[in-house]
Enzyme design. Sequence first.
Site, mmCIF file in Angstrom:
data_model
loop_
_atom_site.group_PDB
_atom_site.id
_atom_site.type_symbol
_atom_site.label_atom_id
_atom_site.label_comp_id
_atom_site.label_asym_id
_atom_site.label_seq_id
_atom_site.Cartn_x
_atom_site.Cartn_y
_atom_site.Cartn_z
ATOM 1 N N CYS A 116 38.176 26.831 44.618
ATOM 2 C CA CYS A 116 37.754 27.452 45.879
ATOM 3 C C CYS A 116 36.616 26.704 46.567
ATOM 4 C CB CYS A 116 37.370 28.898 45.655
ATOM 5 S SG CYS A 116 38.778 29.858 45.126
ATOM 6 N N HIS A 256 33.118 31.329 51.506
ATOM 7 C CA HIS A 256 34.458 31.368 50.914
ATOM 8 C C HIS A 256 34.872 32.837 50.793
ATOM 9 C CE1 HIS A 256 37.847 30.969 48.385
ATOM 10 N NE2 HIS A 256 37.250 31.517 47.336
ATOM 11 N N ASN A 286 42.357 35.655 49.532
ATOM 12 C CA ASN A 286 41.727 34.418 49.077
ATOM 13 C C ASN A 286 42.753 33.291 49.158
ATOM 14 O OD1 ASN A 286 40.538 32.300 47.732
ATOM 15 N ND2 ASN A 286 39.890 33.495 45.948
HETATM 16 N N1 ACO Z 1 44.802 48.025 41.198
HETATM 17 C C1 ACO Z 1 44.322 49.050 40.502
HETATM 18 N N2 ACO Z 1 43.525 48.911 39.426
HETATM 19 C C2 ACO Z 1 43.202 47.647 39.065
HETATM 20 C C3 ACO Z 1 43.683 46.518 39.761
HETATM 21 C C4 ACO Z 1 44.515 46.742 40.869
HETATM 22 N N3 ACO Z 1 45.016 45.738 41.620
HETATM 23 N N4 ACO Z 1 43.182 45.401 39.174
HETATM 24 C C5 ACO Z 1 42.426 45.813 38.145
HETATM 25 N N5 ACO Z 1 42.434 47.166 38.071
HETATM 26 C C6 ACO Z 1 41.764 48.043 37.127
HETATM 27 C C7 ACO Z 1 41.424 47.320 35.835
HETATM 28 O O1 ACO Z 1 42.538 47.342 34.957
HETATM 29 C C8 ACO Z 1 40.274 48.163 35.337
HETATM 30 O O2 ACO Z 1 40.770 49.306 34.728
HETATM 31 P P1 ACO Z 1 40.070 49.917 33.409
HETATM 32 O O3 ACO Z 1 38.681 50.275 33.858
HETATM 33 O O4 ACO Z 1 40.929 51.070 33.084
HETATM 34 O O5 ACO Z 1 40.099 48.802 32.407
HETATM 35 C C9 ACO Z 1 39.540 48.583 36.614
HETATM 36 O O6 ACO Z 1 40.498 48.410 37.670
HETATM 37 C C10 ACO Z 1 38.339 47.756 36.932
HETATM 38 O O7 ACO Z 1 38.667 46.380 36.807
HETATM 39 P P2 ACO Z 1 37.599 45.247 37.031
HETATM 40 O O8 ACO Z 1 38.182 43.922 36.685
HETATM 41 O O9 ACO Z 1 36.312 45.650 36.399
HETATM 42 O O10 ACO Z 1 37.420 45.336 38.626
HETATM 43 P P3 ACO Z 1 36.362 44.609 39.487
HETATM 44 O O11 ACO Z 1 35.584 45.583 40.250
HETATM 45 O O12 ACO Z 1 35.617 43.552 38.721
HETATM 46 O O13 ACO Z 1 37.274 43.839 40.555
HETATM 47 C C11 ACO Z 1 38.076 41.619 40.996
HETATM 48 C C12 ACO Z 1 38.194 42.852 40.126
HETATM 49 C C13 ACO Z 1 38.405 42.007 42.415
HETATM 50 C C14 ACO Z 1 39.031 40.549 40.495
HETATM 51 C C15 ACO Z 1 36.613 41.090 40.945
HETATM 52 O O14 ACO Z 1 36.210 40.984 39.606
HETATM 53 C C16 ACO Z 1 36.426 39.750 41.603
HETATM 54 O O15 ACO Z 1 36.465 39.613 42.809
HETATM 55 N N6 ACO Z 1 36.130 38.663 40.826
HETATM 56 C C17 ACO Z 1 35.774 37.367 41.374
HETATM 57 C C18 ACO Z 1 36.937 36.629 41.971
HETATM 58 C C19 ACO Z 1 36.474 35.238 42.417
HETATM 59 O O16 ACO Z 1 35.463 35.100 43.084
HETATM 60 N N7 ACO Z 1 37.173 34.189 42.013
HETATM 61 C C20 ACO Z 1 36.720 32.843 42.273
HETATM 62 C C21 ACO Z 1 37.550 32.167 43.222
HETATM 63 S S1 ACO Z 1 39.241 32.070 42.739
HETATM 64 C C22 ACO Z 1 39.586 30.393 42.432
HETATM 65 O O17 ACO Z 1 38.732 29.580 42.326
HETATM 66 C C23 ACO Z 1 41.056 30.008 42.283
#
Ligand code: ACO
Length: 329
Positions: A116, A256, A286
């Site tokens: 990214c 980003h 993204n």
């Molecule tokens: N729908 C419903 N529930 C979901 C979903 C979904 N799509 N995805 C995950 N959940 C659930 C999980 O299973 C979890 O359930 P549990 O509590 O029963 O275990 C709960 O939601 C919370 O999950 P988390 O992973 O803690 O959710 P979080 O608030 O962290 O959000 C996310 C997840 C959006 C992926 C976030 O962590 C994020 O944005 N991370 C950074 C992404 C990023 O910046 N990436 C870098 C660039 S990508 C690249 O370089 C290619």
Amino acid sequence: MSKIRARISGIHAWVPPYILNNKELESMVETSDEWIVSRTGIHERHILKGEGLGTSDMGAEAVRGLLEKTGTKPEEIDLLICATVTPDMMFPATANIISDKAGIKNAFSYDVNAACSGLLFSLVTASKFIETGSCKKVVVVGSDKMSSITDYTNRETCVLFGDAAGAILLEPTTEEVGIMDSILQTDGSGRVHLHMKAGGSIKPSSHETVDAKEHFIYQEGQPVFKFAVTKMADIAAEIMERNNLSSKDISYLVPHQANLRIIEATARRMGVGKEQVMINIGRYGNTTSATIPLCLWEWENKLKKGDNIILAAFGGGFTWGSIWVKWSY
Ligand code: ACO
């Protein structure tokens, strides 16, 4: 003699027409529009459909549009750099294929893989060729067909990504505009949290790797989120501090677009208001290396010569960086 800088002299982007919205995702995996919007800010994303179409096709569309709108002939381009994590194939470079498809015949070209942050890493690399006088016209294209490495049975990743391409033209100037300063960083130990498990030299593709779904994005959301929030905010603040820029001096932050919450944290750390932040994650998700040119393209008409803009990104690697740009037209 005055210093030669690289100025952005044109910007263009291209998104595929098909829109995958949260409603459709609700029918594919166990998720909800409410969860996706509240955790990420994403409402819909564009997906490239069609047999035999890849990252280079989107990149070539963006580059052709860029050349046309800036009145540049393809043969005038000296260098084309493509930032991507979804190359058409392992080799040759997607940059070479884009050059061929866009009729760029007198250039050398290569890919940059910084996930990214790829657009920022490519922009800085390209600017050095301009500043040293080796190149006069350089195209940087960020293109990613993220749908090709997304597992649409995994709700944790499939809601996040979209496909798009954006292209930037760089040319020399002796005016006080262009790429003014940059900071880029890498921490390879972060690879454990965000990578693709198979298809490379450690684990070449096999029936087993396909069955185990190892050709898709593997992401541990929370550790990546924690790093992204701190690193992107810190590096954006650092480039402002070392150039004595206050939030009042900044016209726009161009972050980003990975998660609305990461964008808001970065803006808070820089002390800039909502109206100073380019945000379009809601409509594109993204798109990895295309997010920043996609923003600049959508805001192009609002930008004025001399505007101070901070570009900031965080991505797989881990990689992160920021660039201070003075808009030149
Ligand atoms: N729908 C419903 N529930 C979901 C979903 C979904 N799509 N995805 C995950 N959940 C659930 C999980 O299973 C979890 O359930 P549990 O509590 O029963 O275990 C709960 O939601 C919370 O999950 P988390 O992973 O803690 O959710 P979080 O608030 O962290 O959000 C996310 C997840 C959006 C992926 C976030 O962590 C994020 O944005 N991370 C950074 C992404 C990023 O910046 N990436 C870098 C660039 S990508 C690249 O370089 C290619």
